[in-house]
Write a protein that holds these residues in place. Structure first.
Motif, PDB file in Angstrom:
ATOM      1  N   LYS A 157     -34.693  55.864 -51.240  1.00  0.00           N
ATOM      2  CA  LYS A 157     -34.124  54.529 -51.494  1.00  0.00           C
ATOM      3  C   LYS A 157     -35.202  53.727 -52.207  1.00  0.00           C
ATOM      4  N   MET A 158     -34.902  53.410 -53.464  1.00  0.00           N
ATOM      5  CA  MET A 158     -35.953  52.841 -54.306  1.00  0.00           C
ATOM      6  C   MET A 158     -35.649  51.402 -54.715  1.00  0.00           C
ATOM      7  N   LEU A 159     -36.705  50.596 -54.720  1.00  0.00           N
ATOM      8  CA  LEU A 159     -36.611  49.242 -55.267  1.00  0.00           C
ATOM      9  C   LEU A 159     -37.515  49.161 -56.494  1.00  0.00           C
ATOM     10  N   ASP A 160     -36.957  48.724 -57.612  1.00  0.00           N
ATOM     11  CA  ASP A 160     -37.752  48.460 -58.802  1.00  0.00           C
ATOM     12  C   ASP A 160     -37.836  46.932 -58.891  1.00  0.00           C
ATOM     13  N   MET A 161     -38.971  46.387 -58.455  1.00  0.00           N
ATOM     14  CA  MET A 161     -39.082  44.926 -58.267  1.00  0.00           C
ATOM     15  C   MET A 161     -38.979  44.122 -59.549  1.00  0.00           C
ATOM     16  N   CYS A 162     -39.633  44.617 -60.602  1.00  0.00           N
ATOM     17  CA  CYS A 162     -39.665  43.894 -61.876  1.00  0.00           C
ATOM     18  C   CYS A 162     -39.137  44.876 -62.910  1.00  0.00           C
ATOM     19  N   ALA A 163     -37.806  44.976 -63.030  1.00  0.00           N
ATOM     20  CA  ALA A 163     -37.243  46.168 -63.652  1.00  0.00           C
ATOM     21  C   ALA A 163     -36.866  46.055 -65.119  1.00  0.00           C
ATOM     22  N   SER A 164     -36.666  44.846 -65.614  1.00  0.00           N
ATOM     23  CA  SER A 164     -36.098  44.728 -66.959  1.00  0.00           C
ATOM     24  C   SER A 164     -37.099  45.147 -68.047  1.00  0.00           C
ATOM     25  N   PRO A 165     -36.675  45.855 -69.096  1.00  0.00           N
ATOM     26  CA  PRO A 165     -35.303  46.211 -69.454  1.00  0.00           C
ATOM     27  C   PRO A 165     -34.720  47.419 -68.718  1.00  0.00           C
ATOM     28  N   GLY A 166     -35.469  48.080 -67.859  1.00  0.00           N
ATOM     29  CA  GLY A 166     -34.868  49.113 -67.031  1.00  0.00           C
ATOM     30  C   GLY A 166     -35.297  50.542 -67.346  1.00  0.00           C
ATOM     31  N   GLY A 167     -36.263  50.699 -68.264  1.00  0.00           N
ATOM     32  CA  GLY A 167     -36.696  52.044 -68.669  1.00  0.00           C
ATOM     33  C   GLY A 167     -37.177  52.896 -67.505  1.00  0.00           C
ATOM     34  N   LYS A 168     -37.931  52.303 -66.586  1.00  0.00           N
ATOM     35  CA  LYS A 168     -38.497  53.104 -65.499  1.00  0.00           C
ATOM     36  C   LYS A 168     -37.431  53.422 -64.450  1.00  0.00           C
TER      37      LYS A 168
ATOM     38  N   VAL B  46     -43.749  48.482 -58.536  1.00  0.00           N
ATOM     39  CA  VAL B  46     -44.140  47.099 -58.822  1.00  0.00           C
ATOM     40  C   VAL B  46     -44.762  47.079 -60.220  1.00  0.00           C
ATOM     41  N   ASP B  47     -43.903  47.055 -61.217  1.00  0.00           N
ATOM     42  CA  ASP B  47     -44.360  47.113 -62.613  1.00  0.00           C
ATOM     43  C   ASP B  47     -44.437  45.662 -63.117  1.00  0.00           C
ATOM     44  N   VAL B  48     -45.551  45.048 -62.838  1.00  0.00           N
ATOM     45  CA  VAL B  48     -45.656  43.590 -62.903  1.00  0.00           C
ATOM     46  C   VAL B  48     -45.726  43.011 -64.324  1.00  0.00           C
ATOM     47  N   PRO B  49     -45.382  41.705 -64.440  1.00  0.00           N
ATOM     48  CA  PRO B  49     -45.674  41.032 -65.705  1.00  0.00           C
ATOM     49  C   PRO B  49     -47.190  40.997 -65.870  1.00  0.00           C
ATOM     50  N   CYS B  50     -47.677  41.229 -67.086  1.00  0.00           N
ATOM     51  CA  CYS B  50     -49.135  41.273 -67.299  1.00  0.00           C
ATOM     52  C   CYS B  50     -49.439  40.777 -68.701  1.00  0.00           C
TER      53      CYS B  50
ATOM     54  N   ILE C 149     -42.903  45.127 -47.185  1.00  0.00           N
ATOM     55  CA  ILE C 149     -41.519  45.498 -46.846  1.00  0.00           C
ATOM     56  C   ILE C 149     -41.237  46.995 -46.918  1.00  0.00           C
ATOM     57  N   VAL C 150     -42.094  47.773 -47.597  1.00  0.00           N
ATOM     58  CA  VAL C 150     -41.801  49.211 -47.707  1.00  0.00           C
ATOM     59  C   VAL C 150     -41.840  49.853 -46.318  1.00  0.00           C
ATOM     60  N   LYS C 151     -41.020  50.876 -46.131  1.00  0.00           N
ATOM     61  CA  LYS C 151     -41.001  51.552 -44.824  1.00  0.00           C
ATOM     62  C   LYS C 151     -42.336  52.238 -44.556  1.00  0.00           C
ATOM     63  N   ARG C 152     -42.676  52.417 -43.305  1.00  0.00           N
ATOM     64  CA  ARG C 152     -43.897  53.169 -42.975  1.00  0.00           C
ATOM     65  C   ARG C 152     -43.772  54.582 -43.525  1.00  0.00           C
ATOM     66  N   GLY C 153     -44.827  55.078 -44.121  1.00  0.00           N
ATOM     67  CA  GLY C 153     -44.776  56.404 -44.747  1.00  0.00           C
ATOM     68  C   GLY C 153     -44.290  56.313 -46.187  1.00  0.00           C
ATOM     69  N   GLY C 154     -43.744  55.175 -46.542  1.00  0.00           N
ATOM     70  CA  GLY C 154     -43.198  55.000 -47.891  1.00  0.00           C
ATOM     71  C   GLY C 154     -44.293  54.786 -48.929  1.00  0.00           C
ATOM     72  N   ILE C 155     -43.883  54.856 -50.189  1.00  0.00           N
ATOM     73  CA  ILE C 155     -44.852  54.783 -51.289  1.00  0.00           C
ATOM     74  C   ILE C 155     -44.580  53.580 -52.180  1.00  0.00           C
ATOM     75  N   VAL C 156     -45.671  52.896 -52.527  1.00  0.00           N
ATOM     76  CA  VAL C 156     -45.588  51.797 -53.478  1.00  0.00           C
ATOM     77  C   VAL C 156     -46.439  52.196 -54.687  1.00  0.00           C
ATOM     78  N   VAL C 157     -45.882  52.059 -55.878  1.00  0.00           N
ATOM     79  CA  VAL C 157     -46.699  52.264 -57.076  1.00  0.00           C
ATOM     80  C   VAL C 157     -46.804  50.932 -57.804  1.00  0.00           C
ATOM     81  N   TYR C 158     -48.045  50.536 -58.037  1.00  0.00           N
ATOM     82  CA  TYR C 158     -48.323  49.301 -58.769  1.00  0.00           C
ATOM     83  C   TYR C 158     -48.686  49.686 -60.205  1.00  0.00           C
ATOM     84  N   SER C 159     -48.094  49.023 -61.189  1.00  0.00           N
ATOM     85  CA  SER C 159     -48.460  49.387 -62.564  1.00  0.00           C
ATOM     86  C   SER C 159     -48.479  48.182 -63.502  1.00  0.00           C
ATOM     87  N   THR C 160     -49.289  48.315 -64.555  1.00  0.00           N
ATOM     88  CA  THR C 160     -49.362  47.298 -65.611  1.00  0.00           C
ATOM     89  C   THR C 160     -49.493  48.017 -66.953  1.00  0.00           C
ATOM     90  N   CYS C 161     -49.319  47.248 -68.040  1.00  0.00           N
ATOM     91  CA  CYS C 161     -49.655  47.835 -69.344  1.00  0.00           C
ATOM     92  C   CYS C 161     -50.838  47.060 -69.916  1.00  0.00           C
TER      93      CYS C 161
END
Ligand code: SAM
Length: 446
Positions: free
Chosen positions: A237-248, A315-319, A359-371
């Protein structure tokens, strides 16, 4: 002089010039000699990879891309695994021969007239077989345990070791807890094509499939890595927090694994963009996907999302979008009117990442990314968010070191040395392999 007189125009410093001056100042200090080639890459044409759309005519599309000379990343990565294996084998052979000659001398000294020569080949073969066996099973098993490659580091020379697996020790010195990850780099459903180093061929426009969806889409080669690092599994169950335009998010869907993808963006107009992208690539999107609830599109400030149902969060943040900031004056983050926003970026980024970890479940994975290449927006933000998590919650999290898994991508990506990037990983642009910049850091809540 009138405002559009050439002498006035020539002197006007544009946002792209500001961006370049800022990068020259800041990044030269960070990347030193490497900055010249990174800068060259940033200022020249970006390279893309083509992601085959599994909801289109995927077989035909693959054949066509291959006929055009494009290479499947999965196959390239597998080849690389074989090279790694071979190099390890060569090093084990050398080490064994050294041991044998040492033994030889020892035996000679003790005047035992044993001819080791006769046994040399048997000894070599049996020992190489044993190592080969363990490597074979680790490299070929479905979930590759790359930590074994680290275990084999004794078989490597010092230079090789630096080239191969430097991150673990260096990173261990940090305040953060590290775990070496063993994840399957490439999922069997993903077919992503690239042109090799120095090949500047551009992909043709994609055709439409029999169902009307577009057969492939282009992404910066670096942008696929944060999604691969999510390590999606059937039922995720995945959340793409900052998703637009949606490529990832779309790439995550190509794995065919997630049971639920929530694609979120704070901007209403950019949420509309996600919808149109999904409609272009996913057959029967409204009826089949939205109504069934497998995809949910939301329009919220991700700092305040409270649902605790996700085991994967991107978490593909604005940068500062470094490459873009050097090309486009319109809406450029280096515009004087956006200074405040730019200076506040790390704070916003850290709040977004902190909430994901919260908020991620225990054992869950968060990936943080920027360009961005900025150490503050990258490792700096990861550090800030983790400290806040430790100070303000009872949760714990570990940074996953992906260096071993990234070995197999070395013919495709130019990954920054761990001396430069201590927590995450950074794809560096260059003229010969012009992907990125992409920073990504995989964190697991424990
Ligand atoms: N992940 C996207 C992709 O691969 O196609 C690119 C995302 S872009 C780098 C960053 C996005 O974050 C922008 O679309 C922006 O509107 C959104 N954003 C900015 N602040 C946000 C917030 N507080 N909550 C949610 N989204 C936000």
């Amino acid at each position: 002089n009138p405002p559009n007189h050439w002498s006035v125009l020539r002197k006007k410093v544009q946002p792209v010039d500001k961006a370049l001056a800022h990068f020259d100042d800041f990044y030269k200090q960070v990347f030193q000699k490497k900055w010249i080639s990174i800068r060259e890459g940033l200022l020249s044409k970006q390279k893309y990879v083509a992601v085959v759309n599994n909801y289109g005519d995927s077989e035909e599309t693959r054949v066509q891309l291959e006929l055009n000379g494009a290479l499947n990343l999965r196959i390239l990565f597998n080849l690389e695994k074989d090279y790694i294996k071979e190099e390890l084998q060569t090093h084990s052979r050398k080490k064994l021969l050294d041991q044998i000659s040492y033994l030889d001398r020892k035996l000679e000294r003790e005047s035992q007239k044993v001819s080791l020569k006769e046994n040399e080949d048997d000894l070599l073969n049996s020992s190489i077989d044993a190592r080969e066996c363990s490597l074979q099973s680790s490299l070929n098993s479905a979930d590759i345990d790359y930590t074994r490659i680290i275990d084999s580091k004794n078989a490597l020379s010092t230079e090789k070791l630096n080239e191969f697996v430097p991150a673990t020790e260096i990173k261990g010195k940090e305040d953060f807890i590290f775990e070496s990850t063993h994840y399957k780099m490439f999922d069997k459903h993903l077919n992503i094509y690239c042109y090799e180093k120095d090949n500047k061929t551009q992909f043709d426009g994609a055709t439409k499939s029999s169902t009307g969806v577009t057969n492939y889409y282009l992404m910066d080669g670096g942008s696929i890595l944060p999604v691969l690092a999510l390590d999606l599994k059937p039922g995720s169950k995945m959340l793409d927090m900052c998703a637009s335009p949606g490529g990832k998010s779309l790439l995550a869907l190509q794995t065919l694994y997630p049971n639920l993808i929530v694609t979120n963006d704070i901007s209403h107009s950019r949420v509309q963009r996600i919808k149109s992208v999904f409609k272009e690539f996913i057959y029967d999107f409204d009826e089949n996907w939205l109504k069934s609830g497998k995809i949910h599109i939301s329009n919220r400030d991700a700092r305040f999302i409270e649902d605790k149902i996700f085991d994967r969060i991107l978490v593909d943040v604005p940068c500062t979008t470094d490459r873009h900031s050097l090309k486009e004056n319109d809406n450029n983050i280096f515009k004087p009117s956006r200074i405040k926003e730019r200076l506040k970026l790390p704070e916003l980024q850290a709040e977004l990442l902190f909430n994901a970890l919260n908020i991620v479940k225990r054992g869950g994975i968060v990936v943080y990314s920027t360009c961005s290449l900025s150490p503050i927006q990258n490792d700096g933000v990861v550090g800030m968010a983790l400290r806040k998590l430790w100070e303000e919650t009872d949760y714990n999290a570990v940074v996953k070191d992906l260096t071993p898994a990234l070995l197999q991508t070395r013919s495709v990506y130019n990954i920054a040395h761990p001396n430069l990037v201590k927590l995450g990983h950074l794809v560096l642009p260059s003229k010969s392999q012009n992907y990125g910049p992409t920073y990504f850091c995989k964190i697991q809540k424990i």
